[in-house]
Design a protein around this motif. Structure first.
Motif, PDB file in Angstrom:
ATOM      1  N   HIS A  16       0.782  -1.085   0.072  1.00  0.00           N
ATOM      2  CA  HIS A  16      -0.114  -0.141  -0.085  1.00  0.00           C
ATOM      3  C   HIS A  16       0.814   1.196   0.106  1.00  0.00           C
ATOM      4  O   HIS A  16       2.044   1.300   0.430  1.00  0.00           O
ATOM      5  CB  HIS A  16      -0.882   0.053   1.466  1.00  0.00           C
ATOM      6  N   SER A  66      -6.447   0.552  -2.086  1.00  0.00           N
ATOM      7  CA  SER A  66      -7.071  -0.738  -1.474  1.00  0.00           C
ATOM      8  C   SER A  66      -7.765  -1.346  -2.339  1.00  0.00           C
ATOM      9  O   SER A  66      -7.705  -2.589  -2.527  1.00  0.00           O
ATOM     10  CB  SER A  66      -8.022  -0.446  -0.124  1.00  0.00           C
ATOM     11  N   SER A  86     -12.457   3.665  -0.645  1.00  0.00           N
ATOM     12  CA  SER A  86     -12.872   5.095  -1.095  1.00  0.00           C
ATOM     13  C   SER A  86     -12.851   5.429  -2.372  1.00  0.00           C
ATOM     14  O   SER A  86     -13.498   6.115  -2.703  1.00  0.00           O
ATOM     15  CB  SER A  86     -11.641   5.825  -0.082  1.00  0.00           C
ATOM     16  N   HIS A 101      -8.285  12.922   1.499  1.00  0.00           N
ATOM     17  CA  HIS A 101      -8.693  11.771   1.327  1.00  0.00           C
ATOM     18  C   HIS A 101     -10.143  11.760   2.117  1.00  0.00           C
ATOM     19  O   HIS A 101     -10.064  12.523   3.203  1.00  0.00           O
ATOM     20  CB  HIS A 101      -7.639  10.853   2.068  1.00  0.00           C
ATOM     21  N   GLU A 138     -11.294   9.869   4.410  1.00  0.00           N
ATOM     22  CA  GLU A 138     -11.265   9.553   5.737  1.00  0.00           C
ATOM     23  C   GLU A 138     -11.207  10.935   6.421  1.00  0.00           C
ATOM     24  O   GLU A 138     -11.715  10.823   7.781  1.00  0.00           O
ATOM     25  CB  GLU A 138     -10.260   8.634   6.055  1.00  0.00           C
ATOM     26  N   THR A 194      -6.201   7.248  -2.259  1.00  0.00           N
ATOM     27  CA  THR A 194      -4.802   7.628  -2.233  1.00  0.00           C
ATOM     28  C   THR A 194      -4.368   7.485  -4.032  1.00  0.00           C
ATOM     29  O   THR A 194      -3.896   8.505  -4.269  1.00  0.00           O
ATOM     30  CB  THR A 194      -3.957   6.506  -1.717  1.00  0.00           C
TER      31      THR A 194
END
Ligand code: 13P
Ligand code: SF4
Length: 299
Positions: free
Chosen positions: A21, A38, A126, A195, A197, A212
């Motif tokens: 990642h 992800s 995401s 992002h 989050e 990302t």
């Protein structure tokens, strides 16, 4: 023998492919066969031919790779690398919500334990959450575990009714609107990349919101030469590889201490000893596979 030679030797010996990642340390990204967000990594895990997948990331990533590829051996460099948010949802609350709303979809961010996935209808990342939520026939969405991603997706899908859970990422919530503004005042021409989050007040300041990979692609394609990066700064490695002349500023955010547990040494040791193998019970594998496969279909 150098650590790199050791990794290459054991990779061949174990017929292994290395996935990483963007948040792991630069030198680990540098030796990986595939680096990504992800969603990309979960797709790649289903396509690789090698017998062994060495996953440089946190445990939900290794678990997802195993769930999608039960016949492969999935190895983690450090079994202690675990995303705290992956545990932040409550099964009783999920069951309560199912009783309350007949037409409920439990939408589970991939940053979740295998057990939480078994209580879910579909997984999302995401980069595909909005597409998948919009494609669901259900009106009521219980979004677990991340409240911030849930609120962002809800803001983009006003036709749905959302129930939120109170999970969060400590790295992304360490990014404050005040700090982003301070950096923006110093670099007024920089675009702000966020992002989802992050909290909604930070998202409101963004020129671009995305995963990302989305952030990296946007920065590479934008005419702008400088960027304020509101995610874990591990992404800087790929950003600078792609665009060495552009400038990328952090906002004093925390590091993801779990992703940073992955080192060249524990990559080499894991391959040599094959000690950190991801093992999940058959029933758990079966039940957790459905929402992940639905994600791959819809996403
Ligand atoms: P993405 O790579 O999907 O954007 O997710 C970020 C993250 O927090 C992974 O743990
Ligand atoms: Fe979990 Fe946040 Fe680390 Fe991602 S950055 S692995 S969400 S703690």
């Amino acid at each position: 023998m150098s650590t790199l030679d050791k990794i290459n030797q054991w990779k061949k010996e174990r017929d292994a492919v290395i996935l990483a990642h963007y948040y792991v340390d630069d030198e680990v990204q540098a030796i990986a066969d595939y680096v990504g967000d992800s969603f990309y990594l979960s797709k790649i895990a289903t396509m690789v031919k090698a017998k062994t997948i060495l996953f440089c990331g946190v445990s939900f990533m290794g678990e997802s790779a195993k769930i999608l590829n039960p016949d492969k051996t999935v190895v983690m460099p450090d079994m202690g690398a675990d995303c705290p948010m992956a545990h932040m949802a409550d099964i009783d609350k999920i069951n309560q919500a199912r009783e309350e709303y007949e037409d409920l979809a439990v939408v589970c961010y991939i940053n979740s334990t295998a057990q939480l996935k078994t209580y879910s209808d579909v997984c999302v990342t995401s980069s595909n959450a909005l597409k998948i939520v919009k494609a669901l026939p259900n009106q009521h969405i219980y979004f677990i575990p991340d409240e911030n991603l849930g609120r962002y997706i809800a803001s983009q899908a006003p036709e749905k009714h959302f129930i939120f859970n109170d999970g969060y990422c400590h790295v992304h919530t360490s990014i404050t609107a005040k700090n982003v503004q301070i950096v923006k005042d110093i670099h007024p021409r920089a675009e702000i990349l966020v992002h989802p989050e992050c909290t909604m007040d930070v998202i409101a300041m963004a020129d671009y919101v995305g995963s990302t990979s989305g952030i990296i692609t946007y920065a590479a394609e934008s005419k702008c030469k400088e960027f304020i990066v509101c995610t874990e700064m591990g992404v800087r490695y790929e950003l600078e590889l792609k665009k060495p002349k552009k400038r990328f500023y952090d906002v004093g955010q925390k590091k993801c201490s779990d992703m940073k547990r992955i080192t060249l040494d524990n990559v080499a040791d894991a391959l040599e000893q094959m000690s950190n193998v991801v093992e999940l019970e058959e029933e758990l594998l079966e039940k957790a596979r459905k929402p992940l496969e639905r994600m791959l279909e819809l996403g």
